[in-house]
Design an enzyme around this catalytic site. Sequence first.
Site, PDB file in Angstrom:
ATOM      1  N   ARG A  51       0.830  -1.199   0.000  1.00 37.85           N
ATOM      2  CA  ARG A  51       0.000   0.000   0.000  1.00 37.85           C
ATOM      3  C   ARG A  51       0.867   1.253   0.000  1.00 37.85           C
ATOM      4  O   ARG A  51       0.541   2.256  -0.621  1.00 37.85           O
ATOM      5  CB  ARG A  51      -0.947  -0.002   1.208  1.00 37.85           C
ATOM      6  N   TYR A 103     -17.775  15.611 -17.110  1.00 36.28           N
ATOM      7  CA  TYR A 103     -18.098  14.243 -16.697  1.00 36.28           C
ATOM      8  C   TYR A 103     -18.954  14.325 -15.432  1.00 36.28           C
ATOM      9  O   TYR A 103     -18.539  14.907 -14.426  1.00 36.28           O
ATOM     10  CB  TYR A 103     -16.820  13.446 -16.440  1.00 36.28           C
ATOM     11  N   ASP A 175      -8.427  18.070 -16.216  1.00 35.68           N
ATOM     12  CA  ASP A 175      -8.693  16.691 -16.603  1.00 35.68           C
ATOM     13  C   ASP A 175      -8.269  16.549 -18.062  1.00 35.68           C
ATOM     14  O   ASP A 175      -8.934  17.052 -18.964  1.00 35.68           O
ATOM     15  CB  ASP A 175     -10.181  16.383 -16.427  1.00 35.68           C
ATOM     16  N   LYS A 200      -8.798   5.007 -19.621  1.00 36.20           N
ATOM     17  CA  LYS A 200      -9.159   5.375 -20.981  1.00 36.20           C
ATOM     18  C   LYS A 200      -7.979   5.216 -21.951  1.00 36.20           C
ATOM     19  O   LYS A 200      -7.531   4.106 -22.200  1.00 36.20           O
ATOM     20  CB  LYS A 200      -9.722   6.790 -20.986  1.00 36.20           C
TER      21      LYS A 200
END
Length: 379
Positions: A51, A103, A175, A200
Amino acid sequence: MPKVNTAIIQNLTNTSDENGYGAVVEPIVMSTTFERNREGVFPEGRDIYTRASNPNRRTLEGKLALLEGGIEAVTFASGQAATMSVFHSLGANSHVILPDDIYYGTKVLIETLYASWGMSYTAVDMTSLAAIEAAVKENTKLIWIESPSNPSLKVTDIGAVATLAKSKGILTACDNTWATPYFCKPFDFGVDLIMHSTTKYFGGHSDILGGAIIASENTPNELLAAIRNFQVLGGAVPSAQDCWLLSRSLSTFHVRMPVHGQNAIALAEYLNSHSAIEKVFYPGLTNNEGYEVSKKQMKNGFGGMLSVIIKGDEANCLKVASKLKVFKHATSLGGVESLVDHRRSAEGEHSVSPPNLLRISVGIESIDDLIADFDQALV
């Protein structure tokens, strides 16, 4: 900003060298914990527990920072987690300025998860600098840019917004999922942070979920530390295998992106003259409202995304989507396969998309096949 060297990105696989594997392809390090050496030091000084750090994640973050010309990248389990890390770092009672075309999940984060924090937002038309300035409040901490926007592909003058924000002591984040650094480099225009849904175009094959925040040399140290803390302490980390898969996909990034762009503009020009289409949203069309700004801040083309308004009602729009054969009717974007998405029904109650809008993610198939597919579906 440093020029991206694709050979460096291809070979940024320190894991194989440090472990002496001699592997051309980086191994996947699935271990959740790491052994100290005889001096009691952890590998790389920070591989305590996966982690906190993982070799595959370090490799990926190095590549992403190079691609955007940033100083550091922080990766996450999803694009939403990446966005959340920025909002979380702003603190309670913060105000954010968002694009009015965006979005939908970005707005939902503030409306739901941060409602109890007193966080608020104002949605504005980001093609208007005056509208952005009018939306600034005493507690405005961030201007969030999305260019081209989702799903109407509005184009924001990134440099102008960054200059305005700096004059008022406000952070900017862009973004860059749709444009990617292949078509646009927001750090060149002065933004503080870049966000990606790595699911994406960076992933490119519709098989990886992920997100990233990339910091510039101007990013405040305390902000970057807060974002990294959200990743490590909050546990919003991508798996070693997803990092490895994404690293693999970046090897073909500069091969895939030109085809997306070339196919998209060819399809946009075809649809722009079709009698069944009311409007095409694509920044590379000379009749697009954002064309001049796009020419100024985009390179190598105008991206692989476009949207269309199909004449008729929502039922007719869905009928066209159902008749497509090469294009699949599915949410998401940026994969090598071509997709269409009826945003209004996908977004549900939060949607402000027109009922007869189809968002199109143009893949890398033969452009003749893609045009022929729309040709038969629009009859």
